[in-house]
Design a protein around this motif. Sequence first.
Motif, PDB file in Angstrom:
ATOM      1  N   GLY A 166       0.755  -1.256  -0.052  1.00 24.40           N
ATOM      2  CA  GLY A 166      -0.047  -0.028  -0.060  1.00 24.40           C
ATOM      3  C   GLY A 166       0.922   1.299   0.217  1.00 24.40           C
ATOM      4  N   HIS A 167       2.272   1.225   0.396  1.00 16.67           N
ATOM      5  CA  HIS A 167       3.035   2.236   0.404  1.00 16.67           C
ATOM      6  C   HIS A 167       4.027   2.351  -0.430  1.00 16.67           C
ATOM      7  CE1 HIS A 167       0.724   3.208   3.935  1.00 16.67           C
ATOM      8  NE2 HIS A 167       0.934   2.143   4.446  1.00 16.67           N
ATOM      9  N   MET A 168       3.693   1.449  -1.832  1.00 17.84           N
ATOM     10  CA  MET A 168       4.660   1.666  -2.934  1.00 17.84           C
ATOM     11  C   MET A 168       4.123   2.889  -3.673  1.00 17.84           C
ATOM     12  SD  MET A 168       5.044  -2.103  -4.115  1.00 17.84           S
ATOM     13  CE  MET A 168       5.823  -1.753  -5.661  1.00 17.84           C
ATOM     14  N   ARG A 176      -1.668  12.669   0.062  1.00 22.02           N
ATOM     15  CA  ARG A 176      -1.029  12.554   1.385  1.00 22.02           C
ATOM     16  C   ARG A 176      -1.862  11.183   1.693  1.00 22.02           C
ATOM     17  NH1 ARG A 176       3.263  14.843   3.827  1.00 22.02           N
ATOM     18  NH2 ARG A 176       2.503  16.940   3.678  1.00 22.02           N
ATOM     19  N   CYS A 177      -0.768  10.508   2.313  1.00 19.56           N
ATOM     20  CA  CYS A 177      -1.176   8.835   2.597  1.00 19.56           C
ATOM     21  C   CYS A 177      -1.203   9.076   4.060  1.00 19.56           C
ATOM     22  CB  CYS A 177      -0.235   8.223   2.407  1.00 19.56           C
ATOM     23  SG  CYS A 177      -0.456   6.239   2.531  1.00 19.56           S
ATOM     24  N   GLY A 178      -1.903   7.961   4.946  1.00 20.60           N
ATOM     25  CA  GLY A 178      -1.960   8.130   6.316  1.00 20.60           C
ATOM     26  C   GLY A 178      -0.675   7.871   6.968  1.00 20.60           C
ATOM     27  N   CYS A 179       0.348   7.145   6.150  1.00 20.92           N
ATOM     28  CA  CYS A 179       1.948   7.010   6.710  1.00 20.92           C
ATOM     29  C   CYS A 179       2.623   8.347   6.477  1.00 20.92           C
ATOM     30  CB  CYS A 179       2.481   6.108   5.802  1.00 20.92           C
ATOM     31  SG  CYS A 179       3.083   6.601   3.924  1.00 20.92           S
ATOM     32  N   GLY A 180       2.090   9.562   6.110  1.00 18.62           N
ATOM     33  CA  GLY A 180       2.635  10.531   6.186  1.00 18.62           C
ATOM     34  C   GLY A 180       3.485  11.053   5.121  1.00 18.62           C
ATOM     35  N   GLY A 183       1.727  10.153  -2.256  1.00 21.51           N
ATOM     36  CA  GLY A 183       1.672   9.504  -3.599  1.00 21.51           C
ATOM     37  C   GLY A 183       1.560   7.824  -3.445  1.00 21.51           C
ATOM     38  N   CYS A 184       1.419   7.287  -2.218  1.00 20.32           N
ATOM     39  CA  CYS A 184       1.467   5.887  -2.033  1.00 20.32           C
ATOM     40  C   CYS A 184       0.052   5.395  -2.513  1.00 20.32           C
ATOM     41  CB  CYS A 184       1.220   5.549  -0.463  1.00 20.32           C
ATOM     42  SG  CYS A 184       2.509   6.310   0.466  1.00 20.32           S
ATOM     43  N   LEU A 185       0.207   4.205  -3.140  1.00 26.84           N
ATOM     44  CA  LEU A 185      -1.212   3.452  -3.621  1.00 26.84           C
ATOM     45  C   LEU A 185      -2.412   3.458  -2.766  1.00 26.84           C
ATOM     46  CD1 LEU A 185      -2.284   1.562  -5.863  1.00 26.84           C
ATOM     47  CD2 LEU A 185      -1.432  -0.319  -4.335  1.00 26.84           C
TER      48      LEU A 185
HETATM   49 ZN    ZN Z   1       1.816   5.635   2.423  1.00 24.85          ZN
END
Ligand code: ZN
Length: 342
Positions: A166-168, A176-180, A183-185
């Motif tokens: 999911g974070h590729m 913005r992704c939940g991981c900070g 552009g993550c999937l």
């Molecule tokens: Zn992410």
Amino acid sequence: MSAAWTVGVDFGGTNIKVGLVDRRGRVAQMVRLSTHRAGKPDTFVPAISRTARAMARSVGVRSSELLGIGIGAPGLVDASRGIVHYLVNVPGWRRVPLATRLRRRVGCLVAVDNDVNLVALGEWCFGAGRGSRHLVCVTLGTGIGGGLIIGPCLYRGASGSAGELGHMVLAPGGPRCGCGRRGCLEASIGTRAILRQARAAMRHGAPRLRRLVQAGGGTLMPELVARAAALGDPASRRIWREVGASLGTVLASVVNLMNPDRIVIGGGVANAWRFLAPAMTTALRAHAMDVPARAVKVVCSQLAERAGMLGAAVLVWQHIEERSRLEAGCDATSHERRGGLS
Ligand SMILES: [Zn+2]
């Protein structure tokens, strides 16, 4: 061994599913606990031990006579020591020695791993991954998870976090992704992104989707976007096509890197599968090398919500096999694991 029982636990962000699993992979009993009530470290251990004891009692054994309890936890887990480092959506978990704490209460083997790893094990042993030797399992939901089984062993990586599909990066500098990061999937096809697109579609039309949401009490869910697509709603179909294209683009890199023979897509997407699969296949073929693209079959999960519990039981069986191999003085470095079906 047919009378031997295992308890499989699928620890999710909303509920905790606990299943009593027999040696053939049948779930004989299942209960759901609320993560809100039972999901903190000091409530989880007593809740699981209570449930496991009741399940054991119902089949005439003590909890210490269970083959073991397997737990899939949604976060970073040290599977070799049974320690939960942290959980993504459940607060309070920091370096919790879960296996040791629970083992003290129940008296049987306790094994812990990442939840998506166990979905992969479950599908590999009993579902859409059967017979595969190079398997990638992807779960779609609020988070996008990945589990890798390589010939035929779970691949966990140097620090236990392998498979974070999911974070590729799909779109550098993207949403913005939940991981900070950006552009993550997951930021493009996670549940939140799907719902954001569905809300935008409803502002500009999508009458079928609007009616379904109204009829359902006003709560928008991905299931409704799938139902609207099934009713022919063009905006909903476009959302699933875009999900498929983004997923296929990232899977092409996975295919180039790993050369898997099968990819199982799980996580409650069965009802949207036929709308996302064609665009996913097109994107995968467009971006992957020909040889690995021809070798891979992408299929929908067969076990749905049972996958994690069954995989947790398989994890216990693998621990038992490994222990007996070590006790028998066999080659402890062997990577051959049969998955408990023999
Ligand atoms: Zn992410």
